[in-house]
Design a protein around this motif. Structure first.
Motif, PDB file in Angstrom:
ATOM      1  N   ALA A  40       0.925  -1.060   0.172  1.00 33.65           N
ATOM      2  CA  ALA A  40       0.009   0.043   0.026  1.00 33.65           C
ATOM      3  C   ALA A  40       0.943   1.149   0.035  1.00 33.65           C
ATOM      4  O   ALA A  40       0.231   2.301  -0.226  1.00 33.65           O
ATOM      5  CB  ALA A  40      -0.863  -0.092   1.240  1.00 33.65           C
ATOM      6  N   GLY A  41       2.105   1.096   0.461  1.00 34.23           N
ATOM      7  CA  GLY A  41       2.914   2.445   0.546  1.00 34.23           C
ATOM      8  C   GLY A  41       2.646   2.940   1.869  1.00 34.23           C
ATOM      9  O   GLY A  41       2.929   4.181   2.195  1.00 34.23           O
ATOM     10  N   LEU A  42       2.359   2.090   2.715  1.00 35.30           N
ATOM     11  CA  LEU A  42       2.350   2.511   4.149  1.00 35.30           C
ATOM     12  C   LEU A  42       3.117   1.856   5.214  1.00 35.30           C
ATOM     13  O   LEU A  42       3.828   0.731   4.938  1.00 35.30           O
ATOM     14  CB  LEU A  42       0.696   2.595   4.839  1.00 35.30           C
ATOM     15  N   THR A  43       3.417   2.235   6.571  1.00 33.21           N
ATOM     16  CA  THR A  43       4.017   1.469   7.505  1.00 33.21           C
ATOM     17  C   THR A  43       3.146   1.453   8.541  1.00 33.21           C
ATOM     18  O   THR A  43       1.831   1.854   8.763  1.00 33.21           O
ATOM     19  CB  THR A  43       5.132   2.485   8.038  1.00 33.21           C
ATOM     20  N   THR A  44       3.693   0.615   9.610  1.00 33.44           N
ATOM     21  CA  THR A  44       2.951   0.439  11.036  1.00 33.44           C
ATOM     22  C   THR A  44       2.444   1.650  11.625  1.00 33.44           C
ATOM     23  O   THR A  44       1.557   1.639  12.417  1.00 33.44           O
ATOM     24  CB  THR A  44       3.862  -0.456  11.708  1.00 33.44           C
ATOM     25  N   ALA A  45       3.417   2.989  11.343  1.00 40.27           N
ATOM     26  CA  ALA A  45       2.927   3.811  12.060  1.00 40.27           C
ATOM     27  C   ALA A  45       1.652   4.707  11.630  1.00 40.27           C
ATOM     28  O   ALA A  45       0.874   5.471  12.158  1.00 40.27           O
ATOM     29  CB  ALA A  45       4.066   5.109  11.892  1.00 40.27           C
ATOM     30  N   ASP A  46       1.174   4.215  10.354  1.00 41.30           N
ATOM     31  CA  ASP A  46       0.090   4.842   9.811  1.00 41.30           C
ATOM     32  C   ASP A  46      -1.181   4.117  10.296  1.00 41.30           C
ATOM     33  O   ASP A  46      -2.369   4.696  10.129  1.00 41.30           O
ATOM     34  CB  ASP A  46       0.248   4.589   8.245  1.00 41.30           C
ATOM     35  N   VAL A  47      -1.027   2.732  10.872  1.00 38.34           N
ATOM     36  CA  VAL A  47      -2.047   1.822  11.141  1.00 38.34           C
ATOM     37  C   VAL A  47      -2.842   2.233  12.470  1.00 38.34           C
ATOM     38  O   VAL A  47      -2.428   2.460  13.436  1.00 38.34           O
ATOM     39  CB  VAL A  47      -1.888   0.400  11.101  1.00 38.34           C
ATOM     40  N   ASP A  48      -4.151   2.752  12.230  1.00 39.08           N
ATOM     41  CA  ASP A  48      -5.009   3.084  13.810  1.00 39.08           C
ATOM     42  C   ASP A  48      -6.260   1.935  13.670  1.00 39.08           C
ATOM     43  O   ASP A  48      -6.947   2.253  14.761  1.00 39.08           O
ATOM     44  CB  ASP A  48      -5.399   4.382  13.796  1.00 39.08           C
ATOM     45  N   GLY A  49      -6.219   0.907  12.908  1.00 37.89           N
ATOM     46  CA  GLY A  49      -7.222   0.006  13.167  1.00 37.89           C
ATOM     47  C   GLY A  49      -6.845  -1.436  12.808  1.00 37.89           C
ATOM     48  O   GLY A  49      -5.877  -1.498  11.915  1.00 37.89           O
ATOM     49  N   TYR A  50      -6.884  -2.408  13.658  1.00 40.14           N
ATOM     50  CA  TYR A  50      -6.494  -3.667  13.487  1.00 40.14           C
ATOM     51  C   TYR A  50      -7.459  -4.789  13.418  1.00 40.14           C
ATOM     52  O   TYR A  50      -8.249  -4.905  14.564  1.00 40.14           O
ATOM     53  CB  TYR A  50      -5.320  -3.944  14.585  1.00 40.14           C
ATOM     54  N   PHE A  51      -7.536  -5.601  12.670  1.00 41.06           N
ATOM     55  CA  PHE A  51      -8.437  -6.928  12.849  1.00 41.06           C
ATOM     56  C   PHE A  51      -7.720  -8.219  12.612  1.00 41.06           C
ATOM     57  O   PHE A  51      -6.909  -8.035  11.683  1.00 41.06           O
ATOM     58  CB  PHE A  51      -9.692  -6.648  11.593  1.00 41.06           C
ATOM     59  N   CYS A  52      -7.859  -9.128  13.367  1.00 39.24           N
ATOM     60  CA  CYS A  52      -7.549 -10.596  13.207  1.00 39.24           C
ATOM     61  C   CYS A  52      -8.604 -11.499  13.803  1.00 39.24           C
ATOM     62  O   CYS A  52      -9.712 -10.987  14.061  1.00 39.24           O
ATOM     63  CB  CYS A  52      -6.566 -10.648  13.922  1.00 39.24           C
ATOM     64  N   ASP A  53      -8.449 -12.772  13.411  1.00 40.93           N
ATOM     65  CA  ASP A  53      -9.556 -13.846  14.048  1.00 40.93           C
ATOM     66  C   ASP A  53      -8.870 -14.152  15.542  1.00 40.93           C
ATOM     67  O   ASP A  53      -7.843 -13.963  15.990  1.00 40.93           O
ATOM     68  CB  ASP A  53      -9.553 -15.125  12.977  1.00 40.93           C
ATOM     69  N   GLY A  60      -5.102 -12.170  21.062  1.00 42.04           N
ATOM     70  CA  GLY A  60      -5.533 -11.790  19.754  1.00 42.04           C
ATOM     71  C   GLY A  60      -4.861 -10.394  19.277  1.00 42.04           C
ATOM     72  O   GLY A  60      -3.829 -10.312  19.250  1.00 42.04           O
ATOM     73  N   PRO A  61      -6.057  -9.324  18.999  1.00 41.05           N
ATOM     74  CA  PRO A  61      -5.325  -7.924  18.473  1.00 41.05           C
ATOM     75  C   PRO A  61      -4.375  -7.339  19.423  1.00 41.05           C
ATOM     76  O   PRO A  61      -3.730  -6.559  19.032  1.00 41.05           O
ATOM     77  CB  PRO A  61      -6.709  -7.375  18.420  1.00 41.05           C
ATOM     78  N   LEU A  62      -4.872  -7.490  20.682  1.00 37.81           N
ATOM     79  CA  LEU A  62      -3.949  -6.945  21.777  1.00 37.81           C
ATOM     80  C   LEU A  62      -2.401  -7.241  21.559  1.00 37.81           C
ATOM     81  O   LEU A  62      -1.441  -6.547  21.571  1.00 37.81           O
ATOM     82  CB  LEU A  62      -4.593  -7.147  23.237  1.00 37.81           C
ATOM     83  N   SER A  63      -2.238  -8.629  21.810  1.00 39.22           N
ATOM     84  CA  SER A  63      -0.980  -9.336  21.686  1.00 39.22           C
ATOM     85  C   SER A  63      -0.250  -9.086  20.309  1.00 39.22           C
ATOM     86  O   SER A  63       0.912  -8.790  20.315  1.00 39.22           O
ATOM     87  CB  SER A  63      -1.215 -10.839  22.019  1.00 39.22           C
ATOM     88  N   MET A  64      -1.043  -9.444  19.290  1.00 36.93           N
ATOM     89  CA  MET A  64      -0.548  -9.066  17.956  1.00 36.93           C
ATOM     90  C   MET A  64      -0.227  -7.478  17.455  1.00 36.93           C
ATOM     91  O   MET A  64       0.854  -7.361  16.976  1.00 36.93           O
ATOM     92  CB  MET A  64      -1.533  -9.564  16.841  1.00 36.93           C
ATOM     93  N   ALA A  65      -0.911  -6.901  18.260  1.00 38.14           N
ATOM     94  CA  ALA A  65      -0.689  -5.213  17.860  1.00 38.14           C
ATOM     95  C   ALA A  65       0.751  -4.818  18.548  1.00 38.14           C
ATOM     96  O   ALA A  65       1.352  -4.092  17.927  1.00 38.14           O
ATOM     97  CB  ALA A  65      -1.762  -4.396  18.451  1.00 38.14           C
ATOM     98  N   GLU A  66       0.960  -5.406  19.442  1.00 34.57           N
ATOM     99  CA  GLU A  66       2.203  -5.171  20.242  1.00 34.57           C
ATOM    100  C   GLU A  66       3.323  -5.580  19.481  1.00 34.57           C
ATOM    101  O   GLU A  66       4.483  -5.029  19.512  1.00 34.57           O
ATOM    102  CB  GLU A  66       2.101  -5.746  21.699  1.00 34.57           C
ATOM    103  N   TYR A  67       3.127  -7.042  19.102  1.00 33.73           N
ATOM    104  CA  TYR A  67       4.329  -7.782  18.606  1.00 33.73           C
ATOM    105  C   TYR A  67       4.676  -7.167  17.134  1.00 33.73           C
ATOM    106  O   TYR A  67       5.638  -6.957  16.791  1.00 33.73           O
ATOM    107  CB  TYR A  67       3.774  -9.204  18.134  1.00 33.73           C
ATOM    108  N   ILE A  68       3.624  -6.656  16.418  1.00 36.36           N
ATOM    109  CA  ILE A  68       3.717  -6.109  15.235  1.00 36.36           C
ATOM    110  C   ILE A  68       4.208  -4.543  15.165  1.00 36.36           C
ATOM    111  O   ILE A  68       4.843  -4.053  14.203  1.00 36.36           O
ATOM    112  CB  ILE A  68       2.513  -5.982  14.233  1.00 36.36           C
ATOM    113  N   GLY A  69       3.833  -3.961  16.484  1.00 42.23           N
ATOM    114  CA  GLY A  69       4.388  -2.405  16.623  1.00 42.23           C
ATOM    115  C   GLY A  69       3.170  -1.621  16.102  1.00 42.23           C
ATOM    116  O   GLY A  69       3.764  -0.579  15.580  1.00 42.23           O
ATOM    117  N   LEU A  70       1.932  -1.936  16.440  1.00 41.97           N
ATOM    118  CA  LEU A  70       0.742  -1.007  16.182  1.00 41.97           C
ATOM    119  C   LEU A  70       0.289  -0.302  17.243  1.00 41.97           C
ATOM    120  O   LEU A  70      -0.416  -0.685  18.119  1.00 41.97           O
ATOM    121  CB  LEU A  70      -0.175  -1.950  15.669  1.00 41.97           C
ATOM    122  N   ASP A  71       1.197   0.743  17.397  1.00 45.14           N
ATOM    123  CA  ASP A  71       0.681   1.462  18.876  1.00 45.14           C
ATOM    124  C   ASP A  71       0.144   2.892  18.611  1.00 45.14           C
ATOM    125  O   ASP A  71      -0.009   3.465  19.706  1.00 45.14           O
ATOM    126  CB  ASP A  71       2.285   1.960  19.469  1.00 45.14           C
TER     127      ASP A  71
END
Length: 387
Positions: A40-53, A60-71
């Protein structure tokens, strides 16, 4: 509130791995997340919404957001109706974006059932409310889908040879996909002569078991305008469920009837307008039922519709699963909905393999199924448009 034009798919990535020896589940989620964001031409710093199963590690989203760096998250969702989850996630992301809850939504799927040697039917979880009523009768994934296939044959005269054409079409497409698990082109006779797994479904009527995953990035119109990648508009979305009602159920249709109706109504188009379709293909019969329920052919006419190469790109009336689908390419984590959206995005961008690219593909459908076709299941439908 309609989501038409309120959100765009700006990034899509399918993990090339099919057996993830030496990789953790969290690593796979991170791999596909970075892949889709780069696309997309974006980085983790641009993400403000996260979806997983709910299969994502930890919380889930809490653990993975920290692991990926979605702060910078303002919105999280881990709705999980099985393989249809990721189509629902796209719809939910579009709704959240339209409501101003987020502007860049990341959706990830990852799994490693093949490396872990998981069975198609794991040990029973006796906490499931339906299990005491169904498990004693030997209900498993395979025979539930076989039961639907047998009922369709009884009601409408559908044949094993007609179902086989769905696998044949998938194999014709998979030969052009370097990452596909099964790249050999097969014939109708190859399918019907393969070992019987659950009557009337043969081995080649069944999808592959693969590791890996995929990710999508859904963005607001404002973000979309700032990006250089081809954009795919979310034009319509629908979701629906169906239960077995204690056995008082018609096995010849799925919840796709309702999810498809919703998506087509919101998009203001009809099946005749669709140039390409990604259809969930856990088994050949899954495709046939969904094609009927989406209105691509009359109920009971699915066998004739899929026969004689009608689903093969370049020769058939409706190109379906041009990456090889779950039947030949990839069914990551036993949940194939994500790859259905990814291939639809490729087709709309004109980035599918040249041998299977649909000419003038401006409107595509992605369809996902989760749960068990013969009992409780959920369906998600997306109508996507090239911008």
């Amino acid at each position: 509130m309609s989501i038409t034009g309120k959100a765009f798919i700006a990034g899509a990535y399918e993990h090339p791995i099919r057996k993830a020896d030496g990789k953790t589940l969290a690593e796979l989620h991170a791999d596909v997340a970075i892949g889709a964001l780069r696309d997309a031409g974006l980085t983790t710093a641009d993400v403000d919404g996260y979806f997983c199963d709910t299969e994502a590690p930890g919380l889930g989203p809490l653990s993975m957001a920290e692991y990926i760096g979605l702060d910078r998250l303002r919105y999280m969702d881990n709705s999980d109706p099985g393989g249809s989850a990721y189509l629902l996630h796209v719809g939910h992301a579009a709704e959240a974006i339209a409501a101003g809850k987020c502007s860049v939504a990341l959706i990830t799927l990852a799994g490693r059932p093949r490396a872990a040697g998981m069975r198609a039917d794991p040990a029973p979880d006796w906490n499931l409310p339906e299990l005491p009523f169904e498990h004693p009768y030997g209900s498993i994934v395979l025979n539930q889908y076989a039961m639907c296939a047998m009922r369709h044959m009884h009601e409408f005269g559908t044949t094993s040879e007609q179902l086989a054409w769905i696998k044949v079409a998938a194999s014709h497409h998979a030969q052009h996909n370097p990452n596909a698990m099964l790249r050999d082109v097969v014939t109708v006779q190859d399918v019907v002569n393969s070992p019987m797994i659950a009557d009337p479904l043969h081995r080649l009527d069944c999808c592959v078991v693969s590791d890996g995953g995929g990710a999508l990035v859904v963005v607001s119109p404002e973000v979309a305008k700032s990006l250089k990648r081809p954009l795919v508009k979310v034009r319509g979305a629908g979701e629906a469920i169906k239960f077995n009602h204690g056995g008082h159920v018609d096995l010849t249709y799925t919840s796709t009837v309702e999810s498809g109706r919703q998506a087509f109504a919101e998009a203001k188009v009809t099946p005749k307008d669709i140039k390409y379709a990604s259809i969930y293909d856990s088994f050949t019969v899954t495709v046939l039922l969904q094609l009927e329920d989406l209105g691509f052919c009359e109920k009971g006419k699915g066998g004739a519709f899929v026969a004689d190469g009608n689903l093969i790109s370049g020769t058939g009336k409706l190109p379906v699963n041009t990456d090889g689908g779950g039947l030949c390419n990839n069914h990551p984590a036993n949940r194939g909905g994500m790859t259905k959206v990814i291939e639809a995005v490729r087709q709309l961008r004109g980035e599918a393999h040249p041998a299977v690219q649909v000419k003038n593909c401006d409107l595509a459908l992605a369809q996902g199924m989760g749960g068990w076709l013969g009992s409780r299941h959920a369906s998600g439908t997306l109508i996507l448009e090239r911008v």
